[in-house]
Structure formats: structure tokens, C-alpha cells
Enzyme design. Structure first.
Site, PDB file in Angstrom:
ATOM      1  N   HIS A   1       7.751  12.208  15.744  1.00  0.00           N
ATOM      2  CA  HIS A   1       8.582  11.112  16.314  1.00  0.00           C
ATOM      3  C   HIS A   1       9.877  11.710  16.850  1.00  0.00           C
ATOM      4  CE1 HIS A   1       9.996   6.776  16.295  1.00  0.00           C
ATOM      5  NE2 HIS A   1      11.023   7.467  16.758  1.00  0.00           N
TER       6      HIS A   1
ATOM      7  N   HIS B   1      12.913  11.708  20.249  1.00  0.00           N
ATOM      8  CA  HIS B   1      13.501  11.264  21.519  1.00  0.00           C
ATOM      9  C   HIS B   1      14.139  12.476  22.195  1.00  0.00           C
ATOM     10  CE1 HIS B   1      13.324   6.957  20.312  1.00  0.00           C
ATOM     11  NE2 HIS B   1      13.450   7.482  19.106  1.00  0.00           N
ATOM     12  N   VAL B   2      13.778  12.709  23.456  1.00  0.00           N
ATOM     13  CA  VAL B   2      14.416  13.828  24.178  1.00  0.00           C
ATOM     14  C   VAL B   2      15.177  13.371  25.419  1.00  0.00           C
ATOM     15  CG1 VAL B   2      12.899  15.653  23.307  1.00  0.00           C
ATOM     16  CG2 VAL B   2      12.258  14.407  25.395  1.00  0.00           C
ATOM     17  N   ARG B   3      15.105  12.062  25.753  1.00  0.00           N
ATOM     18  CA  ARG B   3      15.764  11.519  26.957  1.00  0.00           C
ATOM     19  C   ARG B   3      15.203  12.186  28.215  1.00  0.00           C
ATOM     20  NH1 ARG B   3      16.845   7.870  23.256  1.00  0.00           N
ATOM     21  NH2 ARG B   3      18.661   8.300  21.993  1.00  0.00           N
TER      22      ARG B   3
ATOM     23  N   ASN C   1      11.045   5.390  25.249  1.00  0.00           N
ATOM     24  CA  ASN C   1      12.095   4.391  25.524  1.00  0.00           C
ATOM     25  C   ASN C   1      13.160   4.923  26.472  1.00  0.00           C
ATOM     26  OD1 ASN C   1      13.069   6.094  23.473  1.00  0.00           O
ATOM     27  ND2 ASN C   1      14.392   4.509  22.607  1.00  0.00           N
TER      28      ASN C   1
ATOM     29  N   LYS D   1       3.669   2.819  21.835  1.00  0.00           N
ATOM     30  CA  LYS D   1       4.742   2.439  20.912  1.00  0.00           C
ATOM     31  C   LYS D   1       5.062   0.957  21.052  1.00  0.00           C
ATOM     32  CE  LYS D   1       8.285   3.048  18.116  1.00  0.00           C
ATOM     33  NZ  LYS D   1       9.479   3.855  18.191  1.00  0.00           N
TER      34      LYS D   1
ATOM     35  N   HIS E   1       7.834   0.347  15.674  1.00  0.00           N
ATOM     36  CA  HIS E   1       9.196   0.206  15.158  1.00  0.00           C
ATOM     37  C   HIS E   1       9.185  -1.042  14.282  1.00  0.00           C
ATOM     38  CE1 HIS E   1      13.688   0.688  15.340  1.00  0.00           C
ATOM     39  NE2 HIS E   1      13.559  -0.530  14.828  1.00  0.00           N
TER      40      HIS E   1
ATOM     41  N   HIS F   1       9.579   5.975  11.073  1.00  0.00           N
ATOM     42  CA  HIS F   1      10.872   6.101  10.374  1.00  0.00           C
ATOM     43  C   HIS F   1      11.088   5.030   9.312  1.00  0.00           C
ATOM     44  CE1 HIS F   1      11.781   3.162  13.454  1.00  0.00           C
ATOM     45  NE2 HIS F   1      11.901   4.060  14.413  1.00  0.00           N
TER      46      HIS F   1
ATOM     47  N   ASP G   1      12.787  11.446  14.344  1.00  0.00           N
ATOM     48  CA  ASP G   1      13.531  10.406  15.076  1.00  0.00           C
ATOM     49  C   ASP G   1      14.865  10.957  15.568  1.00  0.00           C
ATOM     50  OD1 ASP G   1      13.888   7.979  16.305  1.00  0.00           O
ATOM     51  OD2 ASP G   1      14.692   6.987  14.529  1.00  0.00           O
TER      52      ASP G   1
ATOM     53  N   HIS H   1      22.555  10.936  21.724  1.00  0.00           N
ATOM     54  CA  HIS H   1      23.400  10.080  22.569  1.00  0.00           C
ATOM     55  C   HIS H   1      24.665  10.862  22.882  1.00  0.00           C
ATOM     56  CE1 HIS H   1      21.284   6.191  22.002  1.00  0.00           C
ATOM     57  NE2 HIS H   1      21.031   6.632  20.788  1.00  0.00           N
TER      58      HIS H   1
ATOM     59  N   ALA I   1      22.884   3.539  18.365  1.00  0.00           N
ATOM     60  CA  ALA I   1      22.125   3.926  17.172  1.00  0.00           C
ATOM     61  C   ALA I   1      21.343   5.201  17.453  1.00  0.00           C
ATOM     62  CB  ALA I   1      21.163   2.809  16.788  1.00  0.00           C
TER      63      ALA I   1
HETATM   64  O1  DOR Z   1      18.447   4.950  15.796  1.00  0.00           O
HETATM   65  C1  DOR Z   1      17.596   4.856  16.657  1.00  0.00           C
HETATM   66  N1  DOR Z   1      17.728   5.463  17.859  1.00  0.00           N
HETATM   67  N2  DOR Z   1      16.497   4.127  16.408  1.00  0.00           N
HETATM   68  C2  DOR Z   1      15.590   3.865  17.342  1.00  0.00           C
HETATM   69  O2  DOR Z   1      14.648   3.184  17.062  1.00  0.00           O
HETATM   70  C3  DOR Z   1      15.780   4.344  18.729  1.00  0.00           C
HETATM   71  C4  DOR Z   1      16.637   5.517  18.764  1.00  0.00           C
HETATM   72  C5  DOR Z   1      17.136   5.878  20.164  1.00  0.00           C
HETATM   73  O3  DOR Z   1      16.352   5.863  21.107  1.00  0.00           O
HETATM   74  O4  DOR Z   1      18.321   6.171  20.306  1.00  0.00           O
HETATM   75 ZN    ZN Z   2      12.800   6.607  17.362  1.00  0.00          ZN
END
Ligand code: DOR
Ligand code: ZN
Length: 361
Positions: A23, A25-27, A51, A115, A152, A190, A263, A267, A279
């Protein structure tokens, strides 16, 4: 280390089969150049969350995204992204069949899962699903094709206390979903509560969960120690100590339905240190080190390999990796910040001492 303490010396270095991150996220864009090398240095594969803005809703978009990720992997590193689709109210079952076809050729990149974000639950989830019943034909196709459903697991109702949203999701959404699609492989992502850990342990062979390093290491006090600490804010939010302990027990239990998923969610620092901060905790720079610390603290380092390297591929029905990584008990300090496009990325525990260090490939 004196020669008279062989066991102690042995546990100062551990070798495990190269793990995967189930799980991540790499943007996109310039951010990839910072975060993809961190993950590729630790893991052989990672499940890439869809996402983005706009979200990754088609196979074509997923494969294009995979190519951009691959372009950010350092030369010679065999890291493989495993792609996912973002479910919306309008996604067609046909897209699931297209996704499934990417796996059967065994060539190139694969879409292995989709997802489910309840609309409004978290970062970039506005296009998510407003009512699970709307996507029942899609879930039917996923069950048939063997594509995994990644969830989620939080309800979004403002009437439900933020700290209760995971437990309520299990009762209201997950239990009926599980009943209606008995063969669908579901990963509750998560997990953060004892209710979730208990549910997964009892839910049978087709239900699993990922657990992050930060939910193993910290409880909700971390967000408020000495002032508000936005870098510890993620969703689902950190919970009470009793829940952290239940997650540690689940992760170290040897139960194959629990496996590693960081996860890690980068950011820009200025958007986390903000009046309504984003978040997400960034942990990819030291993910294995943090998991090793959590397992070591509970005397379960011998369980780390199965959690990090075996349970995930077994549940996804993918081969386990060959090759290994080595972790050494050696205190080190991660940087306080990394460049992140035009901004800065502040990793969790940046500038603090970490007791375990991953040795280079
Ligand atoms: O804390 C989080 N950040 N929870 C998520 O479900 C998404 C993630 C994000 O994409 O920043
Ligand atoms: Zn996530």
C-alpha cells in the site's frame, strides 16, 4: 559484542527475503523523483494507490502512470509497480475485464486490484463511491476475474465520531460486502483498531489487512505531544494505545492475513503545516527500519520476514521475491527534509534517531 553472547550478536543483523509494500502513494510529476527511489531501495514491488487528481480510473491511465513511475526508478533497480484502479460510481465492469487481461499476459505492467474509497473519506476521495450497492456489478466482475478489492475502511458520516469510523465501517459496510461476495479477495487497508484486527483474524481465507509502520509505533498521543504535530496526522487517524497493541499483536502473530503496507503518503510540508493540514505520513525513506523497530520492541524480529515478504505475495497469488535485504542494529538519523518538486517533504521521524538501518543493496 563479546563472543560469549552469540545470540545477542546474531540479532544485531537480520537478513530477510526482499519485501514488498502492499500500500503506497507516490503521487505524480516531479514528486516521483524523490519518493520512488526511496521505495525502490527497500522493496521489490509496491501496490500503487490510484488517488491522483484526477484519479486513475482506466487501465490505460494506470499503465501510463506505471511508465512514469518506472522512469523515476534508478537505473538497474528491478523495482516493479503493481497498479490499481480507483472505483467510482460509474466505473464499468468492462474496465475490470481489461484490468484482468493485463495480468494474464505476464508481460509488462499489471493492474492487480481496485481501490474502494468511500466518497469523502480521505485525500482525493471526492470521486469515490457514494453507495457500495452502485458498484455491485463491478464487484461481481472482480470476484469472477480474481481482481482484489482494496478498501479504505471508514464511514464518512459526520455524525460518527472520527475515532469510531473504522469500527462502524466494519459493521455497516464490510460485513454485508463480505457476505454478498464470498469469493472476492478483500484487503482492508491500513487497519488501526482492535476491532479491525479481530475482524480480519476471524473473517476467513479471502480477507486480509495491511498495517502501517506508524500505526505499529505510535498511538494518538503522538499527534499532540508538546503541541500539535501535523506530520503524525493521517487517515485513519492514530488511535489509543490499546489499539496500537492489538495491531502489534496481529502483525507479529504469524497470521498470514496481516501484511506490510506502509501507506507512505507524501505531501508538501507547507500543506501539512497548515490550518487544515493534509492527512498522510511519509515513511518510505525508512519504512523497513520502522517496522524492524516495532517488531524488535516486542521481541518478534523473527516474525518480520513473513509479515514483510511472504504473506502479501501469498494473498495476492504472486510469486515471493528472490534475493534478500539486511537490517543492522545501528542508530542513524534520517534527513529532516527532502526536496519535493518546488516544495519540501518532511519525513516521519526526520532528524530523530532510528535504531535499525537497512544496508544498501
Ligand atoms: O493519511 C492518508 N493519506 N490516508 C489516506 O487514506 C490517503 C493518504 C493520501 O493520499 O495522502
Ligand atoms: Zn493510502
Amino acid at each position: 559484542m563479546p563472543a560469549s553472547q552469540p545470540n545477542q550478536a546474531a540479532s544485531d543483523r537480520i537478513h530477510i527475503t526482499r519485501p514488498d509494500d502492499w500500500h503506497l502513494h507516490v503521487r505524480d510529476g516531479q514528486a516521483l523523483d524523490t519518493v520512488v527511489p526511496h521505495t525502490a531501495a527497500q522493496f521489490a514491488r509496491a501496490i500503487i494507490m490510484p488517488n491522483l487528481k484526477p484519479p486513475v480510473t482506466t487501465v490505460e491511465q494506470a499503465l501510463d502512470y506505471a511508465a512514469r513511475i518506472r522512469a523515476a526508478v534508478p537505473t538497474g533497480n528491478p523495482f516493479t509497480p503493481l497498479m490499481t484502479l480507483y472505483l467510482t460510481d460509474r466505473i464499468a465492469p468492462q474496465e475490470i475485464r481489461r484490468a484482468s487481461a493485463t495480468r494474464s499476459t505476464g508481460l509488462g505492467d499489471m493492474v492487480v486490484a481496485a481501490k474502494l474509497y468511500p466518497a469523502g473519506a480521505t485525500t482525493n476521495s471526492d470521486a469515490g463511491v457514494t453507495d457500495i450497492r452502485l458498484i455491485y456489478p463491478v464487484l461481481e466482475a472482480m470476484q469472477k476475474e480474481g481482481l482484489l478489492l482494496l478498501v479504505h475502511g471508514e464511514v464518512t458520516s459526520p455524525d460518527i465520531d472520527l475515532f469510531d469510523r473504522e469500527a462502524v465501517f466494519i459493521d455497516q459496510q464490510l460485513i454485508p460486502l463480505r457476505r454478498d461476495f464470498p469469493e472476492l479477495r478483500i484487503v482492508m487497508e491500513h487497519i488501526t483498531t482492535k476491532e479491525a484486527a479481530q475482524y480480519i483474524a476471524e473473517a476467513g481465507p479471502h480477507t486480509a489487512a495491511t498495517i502501517t509502520a506508524h500505526h505499529l509505533l505510535f498511538n494518538r498521543n503522538a499527534i499532540f505531544t508538546g503541541g500539535i504535530r501535523p506530520h503524525y496526522y493521517c487517515l485513519p487517524v492514530l488511535k489509543r494505545e490499546v489499539h496500537r497493541q492489538a495491531l502489534v499483536a496481529a502483525a507479529t502473530s504469524g497470521d498470514p492475513h496481516f501484511f506490510l503496507g506502509t501507506d507512505s503518503a507524501p505531501h508538501p510540508a507547507h500543506l501539512k503545516e497548515h490550518a487544515s493540514g493534509c492527512a498522510g505520513c511519509y515513511t518510505a525513506h525508512a519504512a523497513l527500519e520502522m517496522y524492524a523497530q516495532a517488531f524488535d520492541e516486542t521481541g518478534a524480529l523473527d516474525r518480520l520476514e513473513a509479515f514483510a515478504s511472504f504473506h502479501g505475495p501469498d494473498f495476492y497469488r504472486l510469486p515471493r521475491n528472490s534475493g534478500s535485504v539486511t537490517l543492522e542494529r545501528r542508530a542513524w538519523q534520517a534527513p529532516q527534509a527532502y526536496p519535493f518538486g518546488d516544495a519540501e517533504l518532511k519525513p516521519l521521524l526526520g532528524g530523530e534517531l532510528l535504531p535499525w538501518k537497512l544496508l544498501d543493496r
